[in-house]
Design an enzyme around this catalytic site. Structure first.
Site, PDB file in Angstrom:
ATOM      1  N   SER A 275     -39.889  -6.431  58.359  1.00 45.46           N
ATOM      2  CA  SER A 275     -40.074  -7.538  57.415  1.00 45.46           C
ATOM      3  C   SER A 275     -39.891  -6.922  56.045  1.00 45.46           C
ATOM      4  O   SER A 275     -40.064  -5.701  55.880  1.00 45.46           O
ATOM      5  CB  SER A 275     -41.499  -8.094  57.533  1.00 45.46           C
ATOM      6  OG  SER A 275     -41.812  -8.912  56.422  1.00 45.46           O
TER       7      SER A 275
ATOM      8  N   TYR B 283     -51.147  -7.788  57.127  1.00 46.96           N
ATOM      9  CA  TYR B 283     -49.746  -7.961  57.531  1.00 46.96           C
ATOM     10  C   TYR B 283     -48.862  -6.878  56.917  1.00 46.96           C
ATOM     11  O   TYR B 283     -48.038  -6.270  57.601  1.00 46.96           O
ATOM     12  CB  TYR B 283     -49.252  -9.349  57.119  1.00 46.96           C
ATOM     13  CG  TYR B 283     -47.852  -9.664  57.589  1.00 46.96           C
ATOM     14  CD1 TYR B 283     -47.598  -9.973  58.936  1.00 46.96           C
ATOM     15  CD2 TYR B 283     -46.768  -9.682  56.707  1.00 46.96           C
ATOM     16  CE1 TYR B 283     -46.314 -10.275  59.373  1.00 46.96           C
ATOM     17  CE2 TYR B 283     -45.479  -9.986  57.134  1.00 46.96           C
ATOM     18  CZ  TYR B 283     -45.261 -10.287  58.469  1.00 46.96           C
ATOM     19  OH  TYR B 283     -43.977 -10.585  58.908  1.00 46.96           O
TER      20      TYR B 283
HETATM   21  P1  NAD Z   1     -41.977 -17.529  65.260  1.00 46.11           P
HETATM   22  O1  NAD Z   1     -43.422 -17.862  65.405  1.00 46.11           O
HETATM   23  O2  NAD Z   1     -41.004 -18.633  65.038  1.00 46.11           O
HETATM   24  O3  NAD Z   1     -41.513 -16.637  66.478  1.00 46.11           O
HETATM   25  C1  NAD Z   1     -42.360 -15.675  67.064  1.00 46.11           C
HETATM   26  C2  NAD Z   1     -42.404 -15.884  68.566  1.00 46.11           C
HETATM   27  O4  NAD Z   1     -43.271 -14.867  69.107  1.00 46.11           O
HETATM   28  C3  NAD Z   1     -43.010 -17.234  68.956  1.00 46.11           C
HETATM   29  O5  NAD Z   1     -42.199 -17.863  69.935  1.00 46.11           O
HETATM   30  C4  NAD Z   1     -44.390 -16.876  69.500  1.00 46.11           C
HETATM   31  O6  NAD Z   1     -44.820 -17.759  70.532  1.00 46.11           O
HETATM   32  C5  NAD Z   1     -44.158 -15.467  70.026  1.00 46.11           C
HETATM   33  N1  NAD Z   1     -45.394 -14.691  70.059  1.00 46.11           N
HETATM   34  C6  NAD Z   1     -46.316 -14.562  69.073  1.00 46.11           C
HETATM   35  N2  NAD Z   1     -47.326 -13.793  69.485  1.00 46.11           N
HETATM   36  C7  NAD Z   1     -47.037 -13.422  70.758  1.00 46.11           C
HETATM   37  C8  NAD Z   1     -47.714 -12.633  71.719  1.00 46.11           C
HETATM   38  N3  NAD Z   1     -48.905 -12.102  71.453  1.00 46.11           N
HETATM   39  N4  NAD Z   1     -47.118 -12.440  72.922  1.00 46.11           N
HETATM   40  C9  NAD Z   1     -45.906 -12.998  73.209  1.00 46.11           C
HETATM   41  N5  NAD Z   1     -45.244 -13.776  72.342  1.00 46.11           N
HETATM   42  C10 NAD Z   1     -45.792 -13.986  71.125  1.00 46.11           C
HETATM   43  O7  NAD Z   1     -41.926 -16.516  64.011  1.00 46.11           O
HETATM   44  P2  NAD Z   1     -40.753 -15.600  63.404  1.00 46.11           P
HETATM   45  O8  NAD Z   1     -40.873 -15.743  61.928  1.00 46.11           O
HETATM   46  O9  NAD Z   1     -39.455 -15.826  64.061  1.00 46.11           O
HETATM   47  O10 NAD Z   1     -41.335 -14.153  63.783  1.00 46.11           O
HETATM   48  C11 NAD Z   1     -40.592 -13.166  64.474  1.00 46.11           C
HETATM   49  C12 NAD Z   1     -40.770 -11.837  63.776  1.00 46.11           C
HETATM   50  O11 NAD Z   1     -40.172 -11.906  62.489  1.00 46.11           O
HETATM   51  C13 NAD Z   1     -42.223 -11.400  63.542  1.00 46.11           C
HETATM   52  O12 NAD Z   1     -42.338 -10.023  63.832  1.00 46.11           O
HETATM   53  C14 NAD Z   1     -42.407 -11.653  62.058  1.00 46.11           C
HETATM   54  O13 NAD Z   1     -43.402 -10.824  61.510  1.00 46.11           O
HETATM   55  C15 NAD Z   1     -41.039 -11.325  61.542  1.00 46.11           C
HETATM   56  N6  NAD Z   1     -40.695 -11.826  60.212  1.00 46.11           N
HETATM   57  C16 NAD Z   1     -40.726 -13.151  59.911  1.00 46.11           C
HETATM   58  C17 NAD Z   1     -40.393 -13.568  58.634  1.00 46.11           C
HETATM   59  C18 NAD Z   1     -40.418 -15.020  58.228  1.00 46.11           C
HETATM   60  O14 NAD Z   1     -40.359 -15.313  57.017  1.00 46.11           O
HETATM   61  N7  NAD Z   1     -40.482 -15.953  59.163  1.00 46.11           N
HETATM   62  C19 NAD Z   1     -39.986 -12.638  57.665  1.00 46.11           C
HETATM   63  C20 NAD Z   1     -39.961 -11.293  58.031  1.00 46.11           C
HETATM   64  C21 NAD Z   1     -40.301 -10.889  59.304  1.00 46.11           C
END
Ligand code: NAD
Length: 259
Positions: A145, A158
């Protein structure tokens, strides 16, 4: 017709049911990979099967438990026969909980929930996938991230967890070279359903990142698909065989914000 960039390859993506993980699964399938997924949300898991049929092998489970990783690796190998690319991606967010607003008890419970998902989940996943990755000469990609590189995009929990993931990329790349490459992708603000923490009462919160556009040099907030090409590049040794221990930012230019 030209062959997909990942034809013949098999990937496993955690948190592949939504957001960035789902975009990676969709892109990998479009590039003719076969994909395993570990996802805790059963409805999102069912939607993957509905949309991609036998291109995906989905395991419903929680990345905080070792058995879920063993099961998802076993299922991927059973259904698809090999494993070339492991994508650690499932994560949760602290909704920028300010350090001073948290008492010691909530720091401890928030830490456990967040670090067990964002850091332990990656460690356990890579460990379970490693024998198959060694066998295939495969590669690991971890979702970092911009919070792995900068302050201010989350709270202390975080931001610390994502800095820890940068450490994982570097140390695992160091230990697993020359057999397995390990790299990270560091997205900035992205429109997803990223959830918060039960421990902090924010589990059901959802991101509303559009207001962040004015802080981003390129002037817009990304969609999950905007990052998927980097995961394809890192999965394809023809394009990235000299890369390991790298974290690729995909954040609209946070590095050049200026003062
Ligand atoms: P999201 O919630 O849309 O997707 C995450 C998925 O992981 C979901 O389907 C959720 O059900 C699953 N999940 C969460 N906890 C879990 C667990 N304990 N076991 C199994 N599955 C689990 O969110 P996203 O933004 O796509 O997140 C994906 C990654 O991207 C994360 O690591 C997040 O920190 C990172 N990220 C997101 C952003 C943003 O702005 N959205 C920015 C930088 C990094």
């Amino acid at each position: 017709m030209t062959e997909g960039r990942l034809a013949g390859r098999v990937a496993l993506v955690t948190g592949g049911g939504s957001g960035i993980g789902r975009a990676v699964v969709d892109r990998y399938v479009a590039e003719e990979a076969r994909v395993g997924v570990l996802e805790r949300d059963a409805e999102r898991a069912a939607a993957l099967v509905r949309d991609h049929g036998d291109r995906v092998a989905v395991e419903v489970g929680d990345v905080r438990t070792p058995a879920a990783h063993t099961a998802s690796v076993a299922r991927t190998l059973d259904v698809h026969g090999r494993l070339d690319v492991y994508v650690g991606n499932a994560g949760v967010y602290d909704y920028s909980a300010r350090f001073e607003d948290l008492d010691a008890e909530r720091i401890a419970s928030g830490f456990t929930e967040l670090f067990e998902t964002n850091v332990l989940g990656y460690l356990l996943g890579v460990r379970a996938a490693l024998p198959a990755l060694r066998h295939s000469g495969g590669t690991v990609i971890l979702t970092v991230s911009s919070s792995g590189l900068y302050a201010g995009g989350g709270g202390a929990l975080y931001v610390a967890s994502k800095h820890a993931v940068v450490g994982l990329v570097r140390q695992l790349a160091h230990e697993l070279a020359p057999d397995v490459r390990v790299n990270g992708v560091a997205p900035g603000a992205t429109r997803t359903a990223l959830g918060g923490l039960s421990a902090l009462g924010t589990a059901a919160r959802r991101l509303e990142p559009d207001g962040l556009a004015r802080h981003i040099p390129l002037g817009f907030v990304s969609d999950p698909a905007d990052h998927a090409g980097l995961y394809t590049l890192l999965a394809d040794p023809r394009d990235s065989r000299f890369m390991t221990g790298a974290v690729l930012p995909s954040d609209g230019g946070l590095e050049i914000r200026g003062t």
